[in-house]
Every structure is written in structure tokens, then in C-alpha cells.
Design a protein around this motif. Structure first.
Motif, PDB file in Angstrom:
ATOM      1  N   MET A   1       0.815  -1.205   0.165  1.00 17.81           N
ATOM      2  CA  MET A   1       0.031  -0.041   0.030  1.00 17.81           C
ATOM      3  C   MET A   1       0.929   1.317   0.128  1.00 17.81           C
ATOM      4  O   MET A   1       1.619   1.530   0.663  1.00 17.81           O
ATOM      5  CB  MET A   1      -0.837  -0.109   1.315  1.00 17.81           C
ATOM      6  CG  MET A   1      -1.839   1.065   1.067  1.00 17.81           C
ATOM      7  SD  MET A   1      -3.364   0.772   2.545  1.00 17.81           S
ATOM      8  CE  MET A   1      -2.062   0.724   3.924  1.00 17.81           C
ATOM      9  N   THR A   2       0.614   2.141  -0.947  1.00 18.06           N
ATOM     10  CA  THR A   2       1.568   3.251  -1.030  1.00 18.06           C
ATOM     11  C   THR A   2       0.949   4.424  -0.776  1.00 18.06           C
ATOM     12  O   THR A   2      -0.246   4.744  -1.211  1.00 18.06           O
ATOM     13  CB  THR A   2       2.123   3.188  -2.604  1.00 18.06           C
ATOM     14  OG1 THR A   2       2.848   2.158  -2.797  1.00 18.06           O
ATOM     15  CG2 THR A   2       3.130   4.395  -2.991  1.00 18.06           C
ATOM     16  N   PHE A   3       1.494   5.277  -0.139  1.00 11.72           N
ATOM     17  CA  PHE A   3       0.914   6.802   0.200  1.00 11.72           C
ATOM     18  C   PHE A   3       1.553   7.841  -0.674  1.00 11.72           C
ATOM     19  O   PHE A   3       2.856   7.673  -0.897  1.00 11.72           O
ATOM     20  CB  PHE A   3       1.412   7.066   1.788  1.00 11.72           C
ATOM     21  CG  PHE A   3       0.579   8.450   2.041  1.00 11.72           C
ATOM     22  CD1 PHE A   3       1.318   9.617   1.950  1.00 11.72           C
ATOM     23  CD2 PHE A   3      -0.860   8.383   2.678  1.00 11.72           C
ATOM     24  CE1 PHE A   3       0.524  10.745   2.326  1.00 11.72           C
ATOM     25  CE2 PHE A   3      -1.406   9.675   3.022  1.00 11.72           C
ATOM     26  CZ  PHE A   3      -0.734  10.751   2.769  1.00 11.72           C
ATOM     27  N   THR A 194      -4.119   7.153  -0.316  1.00 11.97           N
ATOM     28  CA  THR A 194      -3.744   5.807  -0.436  1.00 11.97           C
ATOM     29  C   THR A 194      -4.752   4.721  -0.743  1.00 11.97           C
ATOM     30  O   THR A 194      -5.910   5.140  -0.340  1.00 11.97           O
ATOM     31  CB  THR A 194      -3.464   5.530   1.181  1.00 11.97           C
ATOM     32  OG1 THR A 194      -2.623   6.459   1.764  1.00 11.97           O
ATOM     33  CG2 THR A 194      -2.949   4.074   1.325  1.00 11.97           C
ATOM     34  N   GLN A 195      -4.459   3.828  -1.744  1.00 11.35           N
ATOM     35  CA  GLN A 195      -5.382   3.155  -2.194  1.00 11.35           C
ATOM     36  C   GLN A 195      -5.140   1.530  -1.921  1.00 11.35           C
ATOM     37  O   GLN A 195      -3.860   1.257  -1.884  1.00 11.35           O
ATOM     38  CB  GLN A 195      -5.099   2.887  -3.953  1.00 11.35           C
ATOM     39  CG  GLN A 195      -6.139   2.347  -4.485  1.00 11.35           C
ATOM     40  CD  GLN A 195      -6.069   2.276  -5.971  1.00 11.35           C
ATOM     41  OE1 GLN A 195      -7.025   1.666  -6.813  1.00 11.35           O
ATOM     42  NE2 GLN A 195      -5.480   3.232  -6.714  1.00 11.35           N
ATOM     43  N   ASP A 196      -6.112   0.710  -1.516  1.00 17.35           N
ATOM     44  CA  ASP A 196      -5.824  -0.600  -1.404  1.00 17.35           C
ATOM     45  C   ASP A 196      -7.065  -1.263  -2.166  1.00 17.35           C
ATOM     46  O   ASP A 196      -7.897  -0.772  -2.785  1.00 17.35           O
ATOM     47  CB  ASP A 196      -6.051  -0.929   0.260  1.00 17.35           C
ATOM     48  CG  ASP A 196      -7.255  -0.491   0.969  1.00 17.35           C
ATOM     49  OD1 ASP A 196      -8.042  -0.377   0.485  1.00 17.35           O
ATOM     50  OD2 ASP A 196      -7.092  -0.046   2.312  1.00 17.35           O
ATOM     51  N   GLN A 203      -6.337  12.254   1.805  1.00 17.07           N
ATOM     52  CA  GLN A 203      -5.766  13.300   2.741  1.00 17.07           C
ATOM     53  C   GLN A 203      -6.269  14.726   2.194  1.00 17.07           C
ATOM     54  O   GLN A 203      -6.044  15.050   1.060  1.00 17.07           O
ATOM     55  CB  GLN A 203      -4.218  13.363   2.957  1.00 17.07           C
ATOM     56  CG  GLN A 203      -3.638  14.055   4.123  1.00 17.07           C
ATOM     57  CD  GLN A 203      -3.792  13.463   5.312  1.00 17.07           C
ATOM     58  OE1 GLN A 203      -4.207  12.267   5.416  1.00 17.07           O
ATOM     59  NE2 GLN A 203      -3.583  14.325   6.450  1.00 17.07           N
ATOM     60  N   THR A 212      -8.509  13.257   6.937  1.00 15.30           N
ATOM     61  CA  THR A 212      -8.436  12.073   6.356  1.00 15.30           C
ATOM     62  C   THR A 212      -9.943  11.568   6.100  1.00 15.30           C
ATOM     63  O   THR A 212     -10.697  11.622   7.012  1.00 15.30           O
ATOM     64  CB  THR A 212      -7.788  11.116   6.855  1.00 15.30           C
ATOM     65  OG1 THR A 212      -6.430  11.438   7.126  1.00 15.30           O
ATOM     66  CG2 THR A 212      -7.603   9.680   6.182  1.00 15.30           C
ATOM     67  N   ARG A 214     -12.317   8.423   4.351  1.00 15.24           N
ATOM     68  CA  ARG A 214     -12.256   6.967   3.429  1.00 15.24           C
ATOM     69  C   ARG A 214     -13.274   7.093   2.497  1.00 15.24           C
ATOM     70  O   ARG A 214     -14.566   7.444   2.916  1.00 15.24           O
ATOM     71  CB  ARG A 214     -12.399   5.961   4.620  1.00 15.24           C
ATOM     72  CG  ARG A 214     -12.193   4.714   4.092  1.00 15.24           C
ATOM     73  CD  ARG A 214     -11.125   4.015   3.872  1.00 15.24           C
ATOM     74  NE  ARG A 214     -10.844   2.830   3.067  1.00 15.24           N
ATOM     75  CZ  ARG A 214      -9.761   2.316   2.784  1.00 15.24           C
ATOM     76  NH1 ARG A 214      -8.703   2.708   3.097  1.00 15.24           N
ATOM     77  NH2 ARG A 214      -9.651   1.087   2.309  1.00 15.24           N
TER      78      ARG A 214
END
Length: 595
Positions: A1-3, A194-196, A203, A212, A214
Motif C-alpha cells: 500500500m503506497t501513500f 492511499t489505495q487498497d 488526505q 482524512t 475514507r
């Protein structure tokens, strides 16, 4: 998971114990980042009163939302309203606190008006816009081509209508304020994501600090300089052209019809092109091409603009007419698209997905078609009525449309702004020949934006009768409108559903009715509209529309028993000479990616 952090410019470094805020971006980069501060002074305009909307700041934890749209321009807002039609709640993040500055997109096609009707703003657009059908091209003071857009007796809307984008955006904001399923958050700027596999964490910066949010799905409708596209490291494919134009909106009283005017190689701007459009409020758009070696900064100097507008008016015999400048900008012609509009839980629409030449009014008009295509597919996935692979058809249909537009628009663009010496020689030869020879004049046609034909869509039925039907609209085409009476048209009765359009007085058989009930129970809305020769209600239809003269049947090439299946975005995905329950089920399974 990449921010992915989108902005991280350090204004000044502070010791950790003296920082008043300790946001995630600050912890990552060790720097103080100023809170987002959108402009709160109403923009200046000669024709539009800007409203500054209060910014949104969360109170406590922000709960997850089904869909978040980044970008509160026309494409983002139409997408939001279209999702709401399908019962999907969404949030729109708009970095500014007022609608866009300047007129920007001003010409909207009939197809766009049909889409705007679906989201509830077409009445305001028609009431205040300027409809038109024709355009003239001039060379050396002589009209060398006249374009006439076709008008059909069944059309509710004019082929084209002029209205400033900022005015349209205000109508869309009004519609959103009436829609409980859409929340627009003014003054909210996306700065990271952030994507999952389950969704996206956003953000967001506001005038009161960061928070934040979701979301299960993210739609990037944040324009040509898309923050989301940059964050994901995505690149366009296609071409950019050297030709640059100044847009200048002026207020002037001209006794001229509402038509598109194109002037090729005028004496005051040799080798270049000038376009003019009337806008509401005594505003005229003047687009003129710049010399290759001129900077944008010089082109936008007030004295430069004044000299060139005066030269254009002098050429038209209108010198001495008083005028005021409202807004100006510079743009370049580009023909670019992402190769894929779906990236995990992030989807792209409008200029964030593609940049298309404005010649032929393709920008916003193409984006509206993105919005109505994306909305029904995303809604079906969000509500569990269709699997996630349905979204792959959004890329297939809309990237295909963009590439077709790029191919067509490239011809217009190369004529308007020749990209090389060879193209310029060819263009100039056409101009010279056009003075005396009719056969070259169609080359001036600017290939107006049109509704794309999804003839190769993976959602089209594979076992219908399309191949054997010789008349009527084909699979993939947009559904033709039909005038039913005074101020009553077929499109007035199309909602957020698949529509089974039948012809003839015979009732739907029991198996067909049961098949429709079964699909509705699965969460796929299906509405049956029957065109009947008599005035009697067709049993099994949700709506019967009398067609005593057979006009609608003739338009659809229909005989008794003919049926069409229409997607929620008004495109045909199947048609039959005679319909039965198994073939309807097969077509609906294909159209919802359940096969």
C-alpha cells in the motif's frame, strides 16, 4: 500500500516541539505546510454574479462514503448528480469556494443537453442559453463555407447552445443543493491518497487544517492538471499541437445572429485563424491564433488584446464599437488520452482522462458523455447489482470514443493550426482554391462533437437480431428521441434504469414478465416502455405510449413485436425482431458483465 503525497513544499522548518500542527505530511517531510486558503473575494464578471460558498470542515471522524469525486467543475458535478439518480451517495471535493473563473466551455451539443436534462438542469440551460444551427467560414472577406447542423422534428433540443461554463456550474450547484445524496465540500483540496483493495483513503486540506476521508471509490474529475493523475504517475498518449490561441470574452452590442464565425488568414493576423461566438449577456468570445514566436505573457497584455480585438472589429466593418474585456486566457490544441480510465479504485473522467481539441466543441461535451457512462456502471457495482469487471467496459467505451475523437479532431486541428510547413502549404492552397471552387469547401467543416456510437462495446448482446435488421438505430447507437406531443418526448420518460422499448399492442408474455421481475430482484432496474398503435395499455408494460401514426415505429425500423434494450446511458445494447425471455436474460447478463 503506497501513500502518495501530492504537495510537500516546506515553507519553513520548525523544531518538533514548536510546531502548532503535526499533520501526516509534516511528519513525513519535517516541514510546516500552510493550510489551504482558497480565494474568498467574489470573482469579477460583467455578466455573472459569483457566490462564495462556506468551506467545509469535518466535525469529528469523517465516515466512509461510497464515492468521492475530486473536482467540482461541470464534469464532476454532473457525475455526482447522475450517481444520485441511481441512488448512490457521493461527496464532491472542490478546492475553490466559488465556481470557475471566466466563460471557458461555452458551446453545448444536443447530446449534452439530453444528459443535462437527465440530471435536472436542462430547463435552466435552455431558458438562458442561445441556441444555434449554423456556422460560416470566411477567407479574404468572402464566405467560403456554411455549415448547417441537421434538425429533426423529434429533437427536443437545438443542435448547439451557447452558455458560459460558470453559469452552467451555478445551475449544477443549485441542483446539488436540492439533492440529499450529494454533498459538495467547498474549500477542500486533495493533497494525498492511499489505495487498497477495499477503497481509497484521502488526505484533504481545508482552511481549518487537514483531515482524512475514507471512500470506497474515487472519481478523478479534477481537470487538465489533475492532481490524482499526477499522484498515480499516469501519462497521456497522443499529440500536442504548436498552435496557441487567446480566448477573449468581450461585452459588445453587435447586431449579428448566433452563429459560429471563422476567419482564415485575416490581414491583421496573417496565416492564422480567428473564431467568434455570441454568448448570453451581450458577451462575445473571440479566439485568435498567436504568432509562433509570441509569448503568452505578451499576448495577454491589455494593450496587446485591445489592438487585436480592434483590428478584428475593423476587418468586420465594426470599428469604433465600444467594448469591455471580461476575461482572457491562452490555450493550446492537444489531442491526448489516458490509455485506461480505471486504476484500481480510482476512475478518471473529463479533462483528467483526456485533453481534446476544442475545435468542434469536444471538451466538456465529451466529458458529459464520460459522466453518464461512468455513473450507471459505477452505481451498479457500488450497489452490488454488477461485478467490478463491469467497470472495464467504461475504459473500453470511453477510451474508444476519445481515440475516435482524436482521429477526427486532428483533421480540424491541422486545418486550423497547421503543425508543419507542409500542412500550412496544403491549408493555404485550399484557402485559395475555395474562393472559386466549390469542391474544396467541405474541407472547412469542423466536424462537430457528436454522441459516440458504442458499436464494439463488450456490453452489446451477442445473440440478438441486430445483424439481420436493415432499418432503425443499430446496437451501440444512442437512442433516438421521439416527439410524443406538445412538450412531451421519449427522453422525458427515460430514467435511471435499463429500458425495454417494445412496439405493438400484444401483451408481454408471462415468461418475459417473470424474467423482468427476476432481474429487478437482483437489483438491476428494468423499465418497459411500449409504443402501441392503439390507445390501449399494453399489459406488462410500465408505460404505454400511443403511436397511432406509426411514427415511432418507423423511426426505429420496427414491426409488430420488435424490441430494443437501452442502457441507462441511453445507448442501445440489443434489439430483436421478436423477443423472448431467454434472449432478454442473455442481453441483460451481457450488459451487466454477469456472463
Amino acid at each position: 500500500m503506497t501513500f502518495l503525497v501530492i504537495r510537500a513544499l516546506c515553507l519553513r522548518r520548525l523544531p518538533a516541539d514548536t510546531r502548532p500542527h503535526d499533520t501526516r505530511a509534516e511528519r513525513l517531510f519535517g516541514c510546516r505546510i500552510t493550510m489551504h486558503k482558497p480565494e474568498t473575494t467574489p470573482r469579477a464578471s460583467l455578466y455573472h454574479t459569483y457566490r462564495v460558498y462556506p468551506h467545509f470542515a469535518p466535525q469529528g471522524d469523517a465516515p466512509t462514503v461510497p464515492v468521492t469525486i475530486v473536482g467540482g467543475g461541470p464534469i464532476g458535478m454532473v457525475t455526482a448528480l447522475a450517481l444520485a439518480r441511481h441512488g448512490v451517495r457521493c461527496v464532491v471535493l472542490q478546492a475553490e469556494q466559488q465556481v470557475s473563473e471566466g466563460s471557458r466551455a461555452i458551446v453545448f451539443t444536443r447530446r449534452s443537453q439530453e444528459i443535462l436534462q437527465a440530471v435536472g438542469v436542462a430547463d435552466a440551460v435552455v431558458a438562458n442559453g442561445l441556441p444555434w444551427t449554423s456556422g460560416n467560414s470566411y477567407y479574404r472577406g468572402q464566405r467560403v463555407f456554411r455549415m448547417e447542423s441537421p434538425v429533426d422534428e423529434d429533437d427536443r433540443f437545438a443542435p448547439l447552445i451557447n452558455l458560459q461554463q460558470n453559469v452552467l456550474e451555478s445551475y449544477l450547484v443549485d441542483a446539488i443543493e436540492r439533492e440529499p445524496l450529494v454533498e459538495i465540500r467547498w474549500g477542500n483540496k486533495l493533497i494525498g491518497l492511499t489505495q487498497d483493495d477495499e477503497g481509497v483513503a484521502l488526505q484533504i486540506d481545508t482552511p481549518e487544517g487537514e483531515y482524512t476521508q475514507r471512500t470506497s471509490w474515487l472519481v478523478a474529475a479534477d481537470g487538465a492538471r489533475s492532481t490524482v493523475r499526477t499522484a498515480l504517475g499516469l501519462r497521456f498518449e497522443g499529440a500536442s499541437y504548436e498552435g496557441r490561441f487567446v480566448i477573449a470574452d468581450i461585452r459588445i452590442d453587435l447586431d449579428l445572429p448566433t452563429e459560429r464565425l471563422a476567419f482564415f488568414a485575416p490581414d491583421w493576423n496573417p496565416g492564422n485563424t480567428v473564431l467568434m461566438h455570441r454568448e448570453p449577456g451581450d458577451i462575445w468570445r473571440v479566439d485568435y491564433q498567436l504568432p509562433v514566436d509570441e509569448t503568452s505573457e505578451h499576448a495577454l497584455q491589455p494593450e496587446t488584446i485591445r489592438a487585436r480585438i480592434n483590428a478584428q472589429l475593423d476587418m468586420m466593418g465594426l470599428g469604433g464599437k465600444p467594448w469591455e474585456l471580461d476575461w482572457c486566457s491562452v490555450y493550446s490544441a492537444r489531442a491526448l488520452t489516458l490509455p485506461d480510465y480505471v486504476h484500481g479504485r480510482v476512475l478518471f473522467a473529463g479533462d483528467a482522462a483526456h485533453l481534446l481539441p476544442i475545435f468542434g466543441v469536444r471538451g466538456a461535451n465529451t466529458g458529459f458523455q464520460d459522466a453518464i457512462d461512468l455513473s450507471w456502471k459505477l452505481a451498479a457495482v457500488v450497489k452490488g447489482a454488477a461485478p467490478t469487471p463491469l467497470l472495464a467496459s467504461y475504459t473500453h467505451d470511453r477510451v474508444g470514443a476519445a481515440r475516435e475523437i482524436i482521429s477526427e479532431a486532428g483533421k480540424s486541428t491541422r486545418f486550423m493550426t497547421p503543425p508543419s510547413h507542409g500542412f500550412r502549404v496544403l491549408r493555404d492552397a485550399v484557402l485559395d482554391l475555395s474562393l472559386d471552387h466549390e469542391f474544396v469547401r467541405p474541407l472547412f467543416h469542423w466536424r462537430t462533437s457528436r454522441a459516440h456510437d458504442y458499436r464494439h462495446s463488450p456490453l452489446n448482446s451477442s445473440n440478438d437480431d441486430n445483424a439481420t435488421m436493415s432499418a432503425g438505430p443499430t446496437v451501440g447507437a444512442p437512442t433516438p428521441n421521439v416527439k410524443l406531443g406538445e412538450n412531451d418526448y421519449l427522453y422525458d420518460h427515460l430514467g435511471a434504469a435499463f429500458h425495454l422499448v417494445t412496439f405493438g399492442d400484444a401483451p408481454l408474455d408471462d415468461a418475459l414478465r417473470q424474467a423482468i421481475v427476476t432481474w429487478r430482484e437482483r437489483g438491476v432496474p428494468v423499465k418497459v416502455i411500449a409504443f402501441a398503435l392503439s390507445e390501449h395499455t399494453v399489459a406488462g408494460a410500465d408505460l404505454t405510449l400511443p403511436d397511432p401514426t406509426g411514427h415511432a415505429a418507423a423511426k426505429y425500423g420496427a414491426a409488430d413485436g420488435t424490441a430494443y434494450l437501452v442502457r441507462p446511458d441511453h445507448h442501445i445494447c440489443a434489439r430483436w425482431l421478436q423477443l423472448d425471455a431467454p434472449r432478454l436474460a442473455s442481453a441483460l447478463a451481457q450488459a451487466t458483465a454477469l456472463t
